[in-house]
Write a protein that holds these residues in place. Sequence first.
Motif, PDB file in Angstrom:
ATOM      1  N   ASN A 259       0.812  -1.213   0.000  1.00 57.46           N
ATOM      2  CA  ASN A 259       0.000   0.000   0.000  1.00 57.46           C
ATOM      3  C   ASN A 259       0.849   1.269   0.000  1.00 57.46           C
ATOM      4  N   LYS A 260       2.150   1.119   0.133  1.00 58.95           N
ATOM      5  CA  LYS A 260       3.040   2.275   0.176  1.00 58.95           C
ATOM      6  C   LYS A 260       3.463   2.677  -1.234  1.00 58.95           C
ATOM      7  N   ILE A 261       3.375   3.967  -1.537  1.00 62.89           N
ATOM      8  CA  ILE A 261       3.824   4.484  -2.830  1.00 62.89           C
ATOM      9  C   ILE A 261       5.269   4.948  -2.662  1.00 62.89           C
ATOM     10  N   VAL A 262       6.179   4.261  -3.353  1.00 61.89           N
ATOM     11  CA  VAL A 262       7.604   4.555  -3.173  1.00 61.89           C
ATOM     12  C   VAL A 262       8.134   5.516  -4.233  1.00 61.89           C
ATOM     13  N   VAL A 263       7.451   5.604  -5.363  1.00 59.90           N
ATOM     14  CA  VAL A 263       7.791   6.603  -6.374  1.00 59.90           C
ATOM     15  C   VAL A 263       6.497   7.281  -6.784  1.00 59.90           C
ATOM     16  N   ALA A 264       6.367   8.542  -6.471  1.00 61.91           N
ATOM     17  CA  ALA A 264       5.140   9.270  -6.775  1.00 61.91           C
ATOM     18  C   ALA A 264       5.048   9.545  -8.273  1.00 61.91           C
ATOM     19  N   PRO A 265       3.834   9.822  -8.770  1.00 64.49           N
ATOM     20  CA  PRO A 265       3.655  10.036 -10.205  1.00 64.49           C
ATOM     21  C   PRO A 265       4.461  11.225 -10.725  1.00 64.49           C
ATOM     22  N   ASN A 266       5.099  11.018 -11.876  1.00 66.70           N
ATOM     23  CA  ASN A 266       5.702  12.110 -12.620  1.00 66.70           C
ATOM     24  C   ASN A 266       4.685  12.488 -13.688  1.00 66.70           C
ATOM     25  N   LEU A 267       3.858  13.487 -13.396  1.00 65.93           N
ATOM     26  CA  LEU A 267       2.660  13.726 -14.183  1.00 65.93           C
ATOM     27  C   LEU A 267       2.899  14.661 -15.365  1.00 65.93           C
ATOM     28  N   ALA A 268       2.241  14.338 -16.467  1.00 65.96           N
ATOM     29  CA  ALA A 268       2.116  15.253 -17.596  1.00 65.96           C
ATOM     30  C   ALA A 268       0.659  15.675 -17.656  1.00 65.96           C
ATOM     31  N   SER A 269       0.407  16.924 -18.032  1.00 62.27           N
ATOM     32  CA  SER A 269      -0.961  17.445 -18.016  1.00 62.27           C
ATOM     33  C   SER A 269      -1.178  18.385 -19.190  1.00 62.27           C
ATOM     34  N   THR A 270      -2.416  18.385 -19.689  1.00 66.61           N
ATOM     35  CA  THR A 270      -2.783  19.406 -20.668  1.00 66.61           C
ATOM     36  C   THR A 270      -2.801  20.764 -19.973  1.00 66.61           C
ATOM     37  N   ARG A 271      -2.929  21.830 -20.731  1.00 68.27           N
ATOM     38  CA  ARG A 271      -2.769  23.171 -20.160  1.00 68.27           C
ATOM     39  C   ARG A 271      -3.943  24.087 -20.498  1.00 68.27           C
ATOM     40  N   MET A 272      -5.134  23.592 -20.281  1.00 71.80           N
ATOM     41  CA  MET A 272      -6.323  24.408 -20.501  1.00 71.80           C
ATOM     42  C   MET A 272      -6.634  25.211 -19.245  1.00 71.80           C
ATOM     43  N   ALA A 273      -7.306  26.341 -19.425  1.00 70.60           N
ATOM     44  CA  ALA A 273      -7.687  27.195 -18.303  1.00 70.60           C
ATOM     45  C   ALA A 273      -9.139  26.945 -17.922  1.00 70.60           C
ATOM     46  N   GLY A 274      -9.445  27.158 -16.642  1.00 69.18           N
ATOM     47  CA  GLY A 274     -10.809  27.020 -16.150  1.00 69.18           C
ATOM     48  C   GLY A 274     -11.126  28.128 -15.181  1.00 69.18           C
ATOM     49  N   SER A 275     -12.223  27.973 -14.448  1.00 69.16           N
ATOM     50  CA  SER A 275     -12.584  28.981 -13.448  1.00 69.16           C
ATOM     51  C   SER A 275     -11.532  28.994 -12.345  1.00 69.16           C
ATOM     52  N   GLN A 276     -11.483  30.074 -11.591  1.00 68.14           N
ATOM     53  CA  GLN A 276     -10.499  30.178 -10.517  1.00 68.14           C
ATOM     54  C   GLN A 276     -10.673  29.052  -9.503  1.00 68.14           C
ATOM     55  N   ALA A 277     -11.928  28.761  -9.149  1.00 63.43           N
ATOM     56  CA  ALA A 277     -12.176  27.704  -8.167  1.00 63.43           C
ATOM     57  C   ALA A 277     -11.705  26.350  -8.684  1.00 63.43           C
ATOM     58  N   ALA A 278     -12.004  26.061  -9.958  1.00 62.17           N
ATOM     59  CA  ALA A 278     -11.596  24.779 -10.533  1.00 62.17           C
ATOM     60  C   ALA A 278     -10.083  24.676 -10.641  1.00 62.17           C
ATOM     61  N   MET A 279      -9.428  25.786 -10.978  1.00 60.73           N
ATOM     62  CA  MET A 279      -7.966  25.777 -11.109  1.00 60.73           C
ATOM     63  C   MET A 279      -7.301  25.594  -9.744  1.00 60.73           C
ATOM     64  N   GLU A 280      -7.873  26.218  -8.712  1.00 68.07           N
ATOM     65  CA  GLU A 280      -7.314  26.064  -7.365  1.00 68.07           C
ATOM     66  C   GLU A 280      -7.472  24.619  -6.889  1.00 68.07           C
ATOM     67  N   PHE A 281      -8.636  24.047  -7.139  1.00 66.71           N
ATOM     68  CA  PHE A 281      -8.829  22.645  -6.767  1.00 66.71           C
ATOM     69  C   PHE A 281      -7.853  21.749  -7.529  1.00 66.71           C
ATOM     70  N   GLU A 282      -7.731  21.978  -8.829  1.00 65.94           N
ATOM     71  CA  GLU A 282      -6.842  21.152  -9.641  1.00 65.94           C
ATOM     72  C   GLU A 282      -5.406  21.215  -9.134  1.00 65.94           C
ATOM     73  N   SER A 283      -4.960  22.386  -8.731  1.00 62.68           N
ATOM     74  CA  SER A 283      -3.595  22.529  -8.203  1.00 62.68           C
ATOM     75  C   SER A 283      -3.406  21.659  -6.961  1.00 62.68           C
ATOM     76  N   ASP A 284      -4.392  21.677  -6.061  1.00 64.10           N
ATOM     77  CA  ASP A 284      -4.305  20.860  -4.841  1.00 64.10           C
ATOM     78  C   ASP A 284      -4.364  19.368  -5.167  1.00 64.10           C
ATOM     79  N   TYR A 285      -5.223  19.008  -6.099  1.00 65.01           N
ATOM     80  CA  TYR A 285      -5.395  17.603  -6.472  1.00 65.01           C
ATOM     81  C   TYR A 285      -4.123  17.045  -7.112  1.00 65.01           C
ATOM     82  N   LEU A 286      -3.555  17.781  -8.062  1.00 59.44           N
ATOM     83  CA  LEU A 286      -2.337  17.318  -8.718  1.00 59.44           C
ATOM     84  C   LEU A 286      -1.157  17.308  -7.752  1.00 59.44           C
ATOM     85  N   ASP A 287      -1.166  18.238  -6.796  1.00 64.40           N
ATOM     86  CA  ASP A 287      -0.112  18.249  -5.781  1.00 64.40           C
ATOM     87  C   ASP A 287      -0.185  16.983  -4.923  1.00 64.40           C
TER      88      ASP A 287
END
Length: 256
Positions: A87-115
């Motif tokens: 159950n232990k994650i020893v190597v965290a995801p090295n994420l690639a993401s698209t770069r579309m913009a959204g509402s401020q609330a959605a972007m703030e949530f996305e930042s926390d989620y991807l973090d």
Amino acid sequence: MKKIMTIAFVAALAMPCGFLASCASTPSNAQTDADGDWELVSFVKDGVAQSIAPATLSVTEKGSGSYAVSGFSGVNNYSGSLKTDGNKIVVAPNLASTRMAGSQAAMEFESDYLDLLANAESWNVSGKKLSLTGGKAVAQFQKKFLEGSSWKLVGMNTGNAVVSQNGNITLSFKGQKASGFTGINNVSLGYTADEKARSLSFADGPLTLRAGTEGEAKAERLFLDNLFKTASYSLSGDNLTFYNASGTTLLNFVKR
């Protein structure tokens, strides 16, 4: 087009041990149970429940504790990989993401989620729920299934390209039947799906015999042809995509 003549009876989907009451006492193994498609249902940061945007996590086991991960983070699509030790994650995801913009609330949530995903420390699967922990954040996910879902067609492969669709073609999965409207007729097909491998195929079933315009009839033939060519699928957010055996996109749907 494959001729539709008889009702096909499809065996019920095989369910992994973690979903069966008789296996309730068996400890969950995240290295096998995490495979599949998950939908975010709660996100807690610093002990406080956060408002969430639609977000998903798809997990595919690659062997030896390695996984491919992808999904929708509220505004953008992302993909990456991780390694685990139980159950232990020893190597965290090295994420690639698209770069579309959204509402401020959605972007703030996305930042926390991807973090959280980028700093994930552990995960745990219990039945149809998956929890992911990293730092001071915890995300809870619910398993997504085709069964019980309903979709509207928005894109269809016409042989040369996937063309946007603005009609009323629909497809719903219920009781081991895939029922829908072709734009002219009602159809009910048997289907078999493997939620882990994301394989999908359709079997013959009844079709009503109403007539339509030449354009409607052509769209109906293409839709049914593409259904019978389907070999796999993907779920991401409110989107469902069917692919043929070569991985070519056949049909795109949005949730109804």
